[in-house]
Design an enzyme around this catalytic site. Structure first.
Site, PDB file in Angstrom:
ATOM      1  N   LYS A 162       0.404   4.845   6.764  1.00 50.79           N
ATOM      2  CA  LYS A 162      -0.147   5.628   5.653  1.00 50.79           C
ATOM      3  C   LYS A 162       0.391   7.054   5.716  1.00 50.79           C
ATOM      4  O   LYS A 162       0.982   7.473   6.694  1.00 50.79           O
ATOM      5  CB  LYS A 162      -1.683   5.694   5.725  1.00 50.79           C
ATOM      6  CG  LYS A 162      -2.385   4.358   5.816  1.00 50.79           C
ATOM      7  CD  LYS A 162      -2.270   3.530   4.565  1.00 50.79           C
ATOM      8  CE  LYS A 162      -2.939   2.175   4.778  1.00 50.79           C
ATOM      9  NZ  LYS A 162      -2.653   1.253   3.713  1.00 50.79           N
ATOM     10  N   SER A 188       0.800  -1.226   0.000  1.00 49.53           N
ATOM     11  CA  SER A 188       0.000   0.000   0.000  1.00 49.53           C
ATOM     12  C   SER A 188       0.836   1.282   0.000  1.00 49.53           C
ATOM     13  O   SER A 188       0.329   2.336  -0.366  1.00 49.53           O
ATOM     14  CB  SER A 188      -0.964   0.020   1.177  1.00 49.53           C
ATOM     15  OG  SER A 188      -0.293   0.234   2.389  1.00 49.53           O
TER      16      SER A 188
END
Length: 179
Positions: A82, A39
């Site tokens: 993230k 990701s």
């Protein structure tokens, strides 16, 4: 006999101090974490090992584009990593072309270079609360992030720290750039 007992006591005290120091470092200053998944490609790769800085955010608030670590509340002992895209009080929106807007202005960034195929929750404007952040993976089409209802907006109290140093693999060892 006294000399041996004194040596055992000194060694035990030394080990106790070292263990206390390690405890303080791991719980209050930094901890090791491993990236699982793609990701955050190409910034971070699967199986990268990082040191997370847990101290910095005690002195100042997170900034846009910081790479942060937070728990994924759907699974125990699972943490996500993230990049912060939206800051507290801002409105985040992703249009049909995959363009990210912050307060109706196009977000100028160089991380998510691919066209976003799924705006998720951000297909409609999302206004963040006073302590909420909107986070996204750099690999925008292969990331469960704030666009996903199981992740959603991240509260300030959930942010454990910021990714600081990549320690493995050794050929990529170094301090991570956030801005």
């Amino acid at each position: 006999m006294k000399k041996v007992l004194k040596e055992i006591l000194n060694t035990s005290l030394y080990l106790f101090i070292v263990l206390c120091g390690i405890y303080v470092v791991i719980h209050f200053i930094g901890q090791r974490t491993q990236v699982v998944g793609q990701s955050m490609e190409s910034t971070l790769s699967n199986n990268d090992n990082l040191i997370v800085d847990k101290l910095t955010y005690h002195f100042h608030e997170p900034k846009r584009f910081d790479i942060v670590v937070f728990p994924f509340h759907q699974e125990e002992n699972t943490f996500y990593i993230k990049r912060i895209i939206g800051m507290p009080g801002e409105t985040v929106y992703i249009d049909e072309q995959g363009t990210i807007y912050i307060n109706n202005e196009v977000l100028e960034e160089s991380y998510g270079k691919e066209v976003i195929l799924d705006a998720g929750l951000a297909y409609e404007p999302i206004t963040l609360g006073d302590d909420e952040y909107f986070v996204m993976g750099d690999n925008r089409n292969n990331s469960s992030d704030s666009r996903d209802p199981t992740v959603g907006n991240i509260s300030r109290s959930d942010i454990i720290g910021r990714a600081w140093i990549r320690i493995w693999p050794l050929d990529k060892f170094g301090v991570l750039e956030h801005q």
